[in-house]
Motif scaffolding. Structure first.
Motif, mmCIF file in Angstrom:
data_model
loop_
_atom_site.group_PDB
_atom_site.id
_atom_site.type_symbol
_atom_site.label_atom_id
_atom_site.label_comp_id
_atom_site.label_asym_id
_atom_site.label_seq_id
_atom_site.Cartn_x
_atom_site.Cartn_y
_atom_site.Cartn_z
ATOM 1 N N PHE A 1 -12.876 -4.392 6.795
ATOM 2 C CA PHE A 1 -12.990 -3.766 6.015
ATOM 3 C C PHE A 1 -11.717 -2.353 5.777
ATOM 4 C CE2 PHE A 1 -17.535 -4.782 6.512
ATOM 5 C CZ PHE A 1 -17.546 -4.712 5.246
ATOM 6 N N SER A 2 -11.626 -1.857 6.890
ATOM 7 C CA SER A 2 -10.409 -0.940 7.004
ATOM 8 C C SER A 2 -9.111 -1.726 6.675
ATOM 9 C CB SER A 2 -10.235 -0.508 8.672
ATOM 10 O OG SER A 2 -10.062 -1.913 9.695
ATOM 11 N N GLU A 3 -8.634 -2.868 6.954
ATOM 12 C CA GLU A 3 -7.694 -3.242 5.583
ATOM 13 C C GLU A 3 -7.842 -3.728 4.764
ATOM 14 O OE1 GLU A 3 -6.969 -7.278 8.367
ATOM 15 O OE2 GLU A 3 -7.008 -6.418 9.968
ATOM 16 N N LEU A 4 -8.912 -3.922 3.897
ATOM 17 C CA LEU A 4 -8.714 -3.653 2.968
ATOM 18 C C LEU A 4 -8.873 -2.085 1.393
ATOM 19 C CD1 LEU A 4 -12.165 -5.824 1.279
ATOM 20 C CD2 LEU A 4 -9.992 -6.164 1.255
ATOM 21 N N TYR A 5 -8.974 -1.021 2.891
ATOM 22 C CA TYR A 5 -8.664 0.197 2.723
ATOM 23 C C TYR A 5 -7.389 0.957 2.521
ATOM 24 C CZ TYR A 5 -13.830 1.377 1.343
ATOM 25 O OH TYR A 5 -15.188 1.379 0.976
ATOM 26 N N GLY A 6 -6.823 -0.075 3.774
ATOM 27 C CA GLY A 6 -5.613 0.228 4.101
ATOM 28 C C GLY A 6 -4.469 -0.035 2.940
#
Lengths: 198, 471
Positions: free
Chosen positions: B382-387
């Protein structure tokens, strides 16, 4: 005028240290380098009427110019350091490299010196001292000269603090001294380990 | 009062470490647990909360990082209980480890909670110096050499940070006087700094120092070699706690640099982190042992955190940070078990675990390994998607959308290389090699369970809301 002279001596002691091939001489040059720094802090502190800088100047002379060299010499006796410390960079190359570093740092620091009022050229000298200290760390294989290189780097940063900012806050200066003492404790412990391995 | 409570467990730990009584061994981890209590209390207090005037101020960001670090500290001390079952360690070295861990914790608390550049540096230097001896607790030639290596390169890195701080201070001193050291004041007066070039130069130098300390380009193998040579709990401390103290400095400095000149900041960090990930991905591809593999993967994650942060993806960066801080120490601590029956042997490392404890261990390690390469529902996914979303959002406000899409594609290719390598390693661990019976101890399993629960807790709506509220 006397500040200029002392800064010149500060740089000169560091340059001579780069050519030194004996450990005790290197410790002596470090001690003189710290002494010049301490006197500089006292002079600038007096000029600015800054009591904090006067205290740090006095502490610098006591700790860096007398305490640490004495401790390093003691450690050297205790753990039988190699005292013949031949720099890896040959003298003929060092003679070309050191002025090149000096010229390069003056060129590098030029945009900064326009922004700092007062002791603008001193900032360039502190930056060059930082590079020269790094060179001192790089040109020796033995640990002891590397430690002196690290301590000289600390001196260069202190000089930058005095000249670029007219002195850092007292709390920071004292914190840096505390960390330096902690570094000496850790170095001592590492040498104990070295003795165990040998 | 609050500061006393925060530092007291570390002081108790420091004093107890001098007792030669055998029972002291059990008191040391208990004092480590006690660290968590005042942090939870601090977490609940209204923010910003001043601990010592304007020098130490707790806000949402630093309390989150401190909480994560304290949980990692507990996990590490739990694993330390069985350290002597996996490696040779003397009682004296064990006590010394705790002594320096106590100093490390004080330095870390000071640097994380600091609202003052100078105090931040002092805390970071204290934490750095104390870790030198922790590396040395492993009495091998390699560890001894790496301890010196860390001392010298770490000193250079930390000096660069101080150098940068002095220049940043000099740039703002004409308007703020001695208060130019305070992060909050610098942030609110960033646009008025009379010499922005001087500030930016200071920021760049300090950032290079912090990046070198985290093993970014050009020191990619430096940290990996140190972690390889030291005991596995030290590697867990490095990746889970010390790097937190470094990255919070980067967060603070970059917040101000964003106000001074966002384009310069973004360009500098973007190129630096991309270069680091490029090199690290190929080093991961060639890694032949767990320690180096996890260490290099840690560098990749720290680079991604820095990249997301400067792209404006605060939420993504903090979520990624939390996941990294729990996953990496968990994997480093697992290494102690995975390698105890033959160092460097990847094939079959996940085979031979019998009983409930053994089975739970291999399931957890498998989950951690797959979570680290961002397989959903890992928080890293999720953090990579948001990043990446934040990176695209940033590009929308510039004329470089195509370049950004190209950079994201390059990043995805590099992340695929890492993904491929980790999956291959996992398959080798699970399906290749000989099956030998291996033992897992309750304390280390408990540590892994704590990390797994914390990872799951990161995805709770309330945790996500908290992270979103940090600006």
């Amino acid at each position: 005028m006397s500040v200029d002279f002392l800064i010149g001596l500060f740089l000169a002691t560091l340059i001579v240290a780069l050519f030194t091939s004996r450990l005790y001489r290197l410790i002596l040059w470090y001690s003189l380098n710290s002494l010049m720094l301490g006197i500089l802090a006292l002079l600038i502190g007096q000029e600015l009427d800054d009591r904090a800088m006067l205290i740090t100047g006095a502490v610098t002379i006591l700790i860096k110019s007398i305490g640490i060299p004495y401790l390093l010499k003691n450690l050297s006796h205790k753990f039988n350091f190699v005292r013949q410390i031949q720099p890896e960079i040959k003298v003929q190359y060092a003679i070309i490299l050191i002025p090149a570093i000096l010229v390069f740092t003056f060129y590098l620091a030029e945009p900064i010196t326009h922004m700092i009022h007062g002791n603008a050229n001193y900032v360039a000298i502190s930056i060059s001292s930082l590079f020269l200290s790094l060179l001192l760390m790089m040109e020796h294989r033995n640990v002891a000269p590397k430690i002196i290189g690290f301590l000289s780097m600390e001196n260069a940063l202190f000089l930058l603090g005095i000249t670029a900012t007219d002195g850092m806050p007292m709390l920071v200066e004292l914190g840096i001294f505390f960390d330096l003492l902690m570094a000496i404790v850790v170095i001592n412990l590492l040498f104990h380990g070295e003795e165990m391995h040998s | 009062m609050m500061l006393t409570l925060l530092v007291l467990p570390a002081l108790i730990m420091f004093i107890v470490s001098f007792f030669k009584n055998k029972k002291a061994k059990f008191l040391l981890p208990v004092s480590s647990f006690a660290i968590l209590l005042p942090i939870i209390k601090l977490f609940m207090l209204p923010k910003p909360y001043a601990l010592i005037g304007s020098y130490l101020v707790a806000d949402k960001l630093d309390t989150y990082i401190l909480l994560v670090s304290s949980i990692v500290g507990i996990g590490v001390t739990l694993a330390l209980l069985t350290l002597d079952k996996h490696v040779k360690v003397s009682a004296n070295a064990y006590r010394r480890f705790y002594r320096f861990f106590a100093i490390f914790w004080v330095g870390l608390t000071v640097s994380i909670l600091s609202n003052h550049m100078g105090v931040y540096w002092i805390g970071l230097e204290l934490a750095t110096l104390s870790t030198v001896y922790m590396i040395k607790t492993n009495h091998t030639r390699a560890a001894h050499k790496e301890a010196w290596n860390y001392m010298i390169v770490g000193a250079i890195a930390i000096s660069l940070v101080l150098f940068g701080i002095i220049l940043m201070y000099a740039s703002a001193k004409p308007i703020l006087g001695e208060d130019a050291m305070q992060f909050d004041l610098l942030l609110s007066h960033a646009k008025e700094i009379p010499s922005p070039f001087l500030f930016e130069m200071g920021f760049a130098i300090a950032t290079v120092g912090m990046f070198v300390k985290m093993g970014f380009f050009p020191m990619n193998l430096w940290l990996a070699n140190i972690e390889r040579a030291s005991f596995y709990p030290v590697a867990a401390l490095f990746s889970g706690i010390l790097e937190s103290a470094v990255i919070i400095g980067f967060f603070r400095f970059s917040q101000i640099a964003m106000e001074v000149n966002y384009t310069h900041l973004f360009g500098f960090v973007f190129v630096y982190t991309l270069l680091t990930i490029f090199i690290v991905s190929f080093l991961i591809f060639r890694a032949k042992d767990f320690m180096r593999l996890f260490s290099l993967s840690g560098i990749e994650h720290m680079a991604l955190i820095a990249l997301f942060w400067v792209s404006g993806g605060t939420f993504a960066a903090l979520l990624h940070f939390g996941a990294h801080a729990f996953l990496k120490p968990a994997l480093f601590l697992s290494t102690g078990v995975l390698e105890s029956n033959g160092k460097y042997r990847i094939a079959g490392a996940l085979r031979g675990y019998k009983g409930k404890k053994g089975q739970l261990f291999w399931v957890l390690v498998s989950l951690f390994l797959l979570a680290i390469i961002s397989l959903p529902p890992s928080p890293m996914f999720f953090s990579e998607l948001y990043g990446f979303g934040a990176m695209i959002e940033t590009a929308k406000h510039s004329d470089h959308m195509l370049a950004m899409i190209g950079a994201i594609l390059l990043l995805l290719i590099l992340l695929s290389v890492i993904f491929y390598r980790f999956v291959a390693i996992y398959q080798s661990m699970k399906y290749e090699g000989k099956e030998e019976e291996k033992k897992v101890y309750a304390s280390e399993l408990f540590a892994l369970v704590i990390f797994a629960l914390c990872l799951a807790a990161l995805l709770l709506p309330s945790s996500l809301d908290y992270l979103r509220s940090i600006t």
